[in-house]
Write a protein that holds these residues in place. Structure first.
Motif, PDB file in Angstrom:
ATOM      1  N   GLN A 268       0.845  -1.190   0.000  1.00 12.25           N
ATOM      2  CA  GLN A 268       0.000   0.000   0.000  1.00 12.25           C
ATOM      3  C   GLN A 268       0.882   1.243   0.000  1.00 12.25           C
ATOM      4  O   GLN A 268       1.558   1.548   0.985  1.00 12.25           O
ATOM      5  N   HIS A 269       0.926   1.924  -1.130  1.00 10.51           N
ATOM      6  CA  HIS A 269       1.685   3.163  -1.300  1.00 10.51           C
ATOM      7  C   HIS A 269       1.080   3.894  -2.483  1.00 10.51           C
ATOM      8  O   HIS A 269       0.716   3.270  -3.488  1.00 10.51           O
ATOM      9  N   GLU A 270       0.964   5.208  -2.380  1.00 12.41           N
ATOM     10  CA  GLU A 270       0.285   5.966  -3.428  1.00 12.41           C
ATOM     11  C   GLU A 270       0.994   5.857  -4.783  1.00 12.41           C
ATOM     12  O   GLU A 270       0.382   6.090  -5.831  1.00 12.41           O
ATOM     13  N   LEU A 271       2.275   5.498  -4.777  1.00  8.55           N
ATOM     14  CA  LEU A 271       3.016   5.393  -6.028  1.00  8.55           C
ATOM     15  C   LEU A 271       3.062   3.968  -6.579  1.00  8.55           C
ATOM     16  O   LEU A 271       3.565   3.765  -7.688  1.00  8.55           O
ATOM     17  N   PHE A 272       2.558   3.002  -5.818  1.00  9.83           N
ATOM     18  CA  PHE A 272       2.698   1.605  -6.245  1.00  9.83           C
ATOM     19  C   PHE A 272       2.082   1.375  -7.622  1.00  9.83           C
ATOM     20  O   PHE A 272       2.728   0.855  -8.532  1.00  9.83           O
ATOM     21  N   GLU A 273       0.822   1.750  -7.800  1.00  6.38           N
ATOM     22  CA  GLU A 273       0.150   1.476  -9.067  1.00  6.38           C
ATOM     23  C   GLU A 273       0.550   2.462 -10.160  1.00  6.38           C
ATOM     24  O   GLU A 273       0.293   2.210 -11.333  1.00  6.38           O
ATOM     25  N   ARG A 274       1.159   3.574  -9.794  1.00  8.56           N
ATOM     26  CA  ARG A 274       1.719   4.479 -10.800  1.00  8.56           C
ATOM     27  C   ARG A 274       3.020   3.930 -11.376  1.00  8.56           C
ATOM     28  O   ARG A 274       3.324   4.132 -12.543  1.00  8.56           O
ATOM     29  N   PHE A 275       3.776   3.269 -10.528  1.00  2.90           N
ATOM     30  CA  PHE A 275       5.106   2.804 -10.919  1.00  2.90           C
ATOM     31  C   PHE A 275       5.138   1.363 -11.415  1.00  2.90           C
ATOM     32  O   PHE A 275       6.004   1.002 -12.198  1.00  2.90           O
ATOM     33  N   LEU A 276       4.223   0.519 -10.917  1.00  2.00           N
ATOM     34  CA  LEU A 276       4.312  -0.918 -11.188  1.00  2.00           C
ATOM     35  C   LEU A 276       2.974  -1.470 -11.665  1.00  2.00           C
ATOM     36  O   LEU A 276       1.909  -0.949 -11.312  1.00  2.00           O
ATOM     37  N   ILE A 277       3.039  -2.530 -12.457  1.00  2.00           N
ATOM     38  CA  ILE A 277       1.835  -3.192 -12.937  1.00  2.00           C
ATOM     39  C   ILE A 277       2.024  -4.702 -12.791  1.00  2.00           C
ATOM     40  O   ILE A 277       3.125  -5.228 -12.944  1.00  2.00           O
ATOM     41  N   TYR A 278       0.935  -5.386 -12.470  1.00  4.21           N
ATOM     42  CA  TYR A 278       0.979  -6.836 -12.251  1.00  4.21           C
ATOM     43  C   TYR A 278       1.002  -7.572 -13.581  1.00  4.21           C
ATOM     44  O   TYR A 278       0.213  -7.288 -14.489  1.00  4.21           O
ATOM     45  N   ASP A 279       1.925  -8.512 -13.732  1.00  2.79           N
ATOM     46  CA  ASP A 279       2.027  -9.355 -14.922  1.00  2.79           C
ATOM     47  C   ASP A 279       2.372 -10.762 -14.456  1.00  2.79           C
ATOM     48  O   ASP A 279       3.513 -11.047 -14.089  1.00  2.79           O
ATOM     49  N   GLN A 280       1.376 -11.643 -14.456  1.00  4.68           N
ATOM     50  CA  GLN A 280       1.556 -12.983 -13.903  1.00  4.68           C
ATOM     51  C   GLN A 280       2.553 -13.829 -14.684  1.00  4.68           C
ATOM     52  O   GLN A 280       3.027 -14.856 -14.198  1.00  4.68           O
ATOM     53  N   THR A 281       2.925 -13.392 -15.886  1.00  3.68           N
ATOM     54  CA  THR A 281       3.891 -14.159 -16.684  1.00  3.68           C
ATOM     55  C   THR A 281       5.329 -13.831 -16.318  1.00  3.68           C
ATOM     56  O   THR A 281       6.259 -14.490 -16.804  1.00  3.68           O
ATOM     57  N   LYS A 282       5.523 -12.830 -15.475  1.00  2.00           N
ATOM     58  CA  LYS A 282       6.868 -12.401 -15.110  1.00  2.00           C
ATOM     59  C   LYS A 282       7.244 -12.885 -13.719  1.00  2.00           C
ATOM     60  O   LYS A 282       6.387 -13.169 -12.884  1.00  2.00           O
ATOM     61  N   VAL A 283       8.539 -12.974 -13.475  1.00  2.00           N
ATOM     62  CA  VAL A 283       9.065 -13.304 -12.138  1.00  2.00           C
ATOM     63  C   VAL A 283      10.147 -12.287 -11.791  1.00  2.00           C
ATOM     64  O   VAL A 283      11.188 -12.253 -12.449  1.00  2.00           O
ATOM     65  N   PRO A 284       9.901 -11.432 -10.766  1.00  2.00           N
ATOM     66  CA  PRO A 284       8.663 -11.281 -10.011  1.00  2.00           C
ATOM     67  C   PRO A 284       7.544 -10.707 -10.884  1.00  2.00           C
ATOM     68  O   PRO A 284       7.831 -10.095 -11.922  1.00  2.00           O
ATOM     69  N   PRO A 285       6.288 -10.892 -10.467  1.00  2.00           N
ATOM     70  CA  PRO A 285       5.160 -10.530 -11.329  1.00  2.00           C
ATOM     71  C   PRO A 285       4.787  -9.045 -11.324  1.00  2.00           C
ATOM     72  O   PRO A 285       3.705  -8.693 -11.778  1.00  2.00           O
TER      73      PRO A 285
END
Length: 361
Positions: free
Chosen positions: A186-203
């Protein structure tokens, strides 16, 4: 009380759990129980059960990397301060460790006449990370959670812009874990900076906004030198950052931020009482600064809470200089001893760029 721990059966990957609504008061780390099969089971006290607090799974511990570096999107626990975080990007820094002795110790005098041994830097990996906002209140007494500040790009030369919930973390501070949660931090920049991609490690992969932000603010984010020295089992680590130059009254004023971590490597409780700084400027001035504590606090370092981290700022009317000094600590019997602050350089960036304007894209 150990609320962080490993659940699961023998032979299974240790499960990272915490008591809901509690704080990470004890984290297995390099100076405690080893990571992996040696993790202490998580115990939830009876009083917590009575209050309705239950354990909830956060993720699964992974084996710490002995070689190589962690990638953007790696989830971790901080081995000293216990907060949850995620790696944004790595830095390669030069670590000047005065505790490591070389076969030939050369004595030298710096420009201010401060005697010191010559120390060669070695490359070490540090990371820019986001801190989980849920953990910030619980670590605020041990570590500042606004660890990155900029000179704001305003007419007011005194303006500082602080980015909350950012930290610089060394490779050995990271206890990696994985999570199936698509928004685990939980951080205001998390979704601005990162996106979830289940095909990647880390995702969790970097968005274009993270890459653009890093490129734009690289001169002010860059971690290049780290200085470390231990006196009487108290380790002092200093990381200086150049912040930029301002014009004031027809003169140039150069600003730096420095982050300091104090660590008690012994079991004896000690308390920081005073600081004594010497600040040398290339303009030829030598300033002495004395005061009680640091940033208005006199932290206690104990076996349970062995570390304290803070940031401060310094300005010079020259493009470079250096600082050194001592911290005075008090023991339980009332006696005092001085801990050396390793000398560190204050260097300005030669290729001055436009000062950052904060978090605007």
């Amino acid at each position: 009380c150990s609320r962080w721990g490993a659940g699961g059966r023998a032979g299974q990957t240790p499960r990272l759990s915490r008591a809901r609504g509690s704080h990470p008061c004890s984290v297995p780390g390099p100076r405690g129980v080893g990571v992996g099969l040696g993790l202490t089971p998580c115990l939830c006290p009876r009083r917590n059960r009575a209050e309705g607090k239950v354990l909830e799974t956060v993720g699964m511990f992974e084996a710490p990397k002995q070689h190589g570096k962690y990638e953007t999107g790696q989830l971790f626990l901080h081995s000293v301060f216990g907060y949850r975080g995620i790696v944004l990007f790595p830095w390669q820094a030069r670590l000047y460790d005065r505790d490591v002795t070389s076969p030939v110790q050369d004595k030298s005098e710096n420009a201010a006449g401060h005697g010191s041994k010559e120390v060669k830097g070695k490359t070490h990996t540090y990371y820019q990370v986001l801190i989980d906002a849920r953990d910030c209140p619980h670590i605020s007494q041990r570590s500042q959670t606004e660890a990155v500040t900029f000179l704001a790009n305003h007419d007011d030369s005194r303006a500082l812009y602080a980015i909350p919930g950012l930290d610089y973390v060394s490779h050995e501070d990271i206890l990696p874990y994985s999570s199936t949660d698509q928004v685990p931090i939980q951080h205001e920049l998390f979704e601005r900076f990162l996106i979830y991609d289940q095909t990647k490690v880390p995702p969790f992969v970097a968005r274009d906004t993270l890459c653009a932000w890093q490129e734009k603010n690289h001169p002010w984010l860059e971690l290049s030198d780290v200085h470390r020295e231990t006196t009487d089992n108290i380790r002092v680590t200093v990381i200086p950052f150049y912040m930029g130059m301002r014009e004031a009254q027809n003169s140039h004023v150069y600003w730096w931020r420095y982050c300091i971590r104090l660590e008690n490597l012994d079991n004896e409780v000690v308390q920081l009482r005073e600081r004594h700084w010497r600040i040398f400027s290339l303009s030829g001035t030598l300033e002495t600064v004395r005061g009680r504590g640091v940033v208005g606090r006199e932290p206690v370092l104990s076996k349970e809470q062995p570390a304290f981290q803070y940031s401060s700022h310094v300005s010079l009317q020259a493009s470079s200089g250096h600082m050194w000094g001592t911290f005075r600590f008090e023991k339980p019997d009332g006696s005092h001893f001085d801990v050396r602050i390793p000398p560190f350089s204050l260097e300005s960036n030669k290729d001055e760029k436009t000062p950052p304007s904060g978090l605007h894209w």
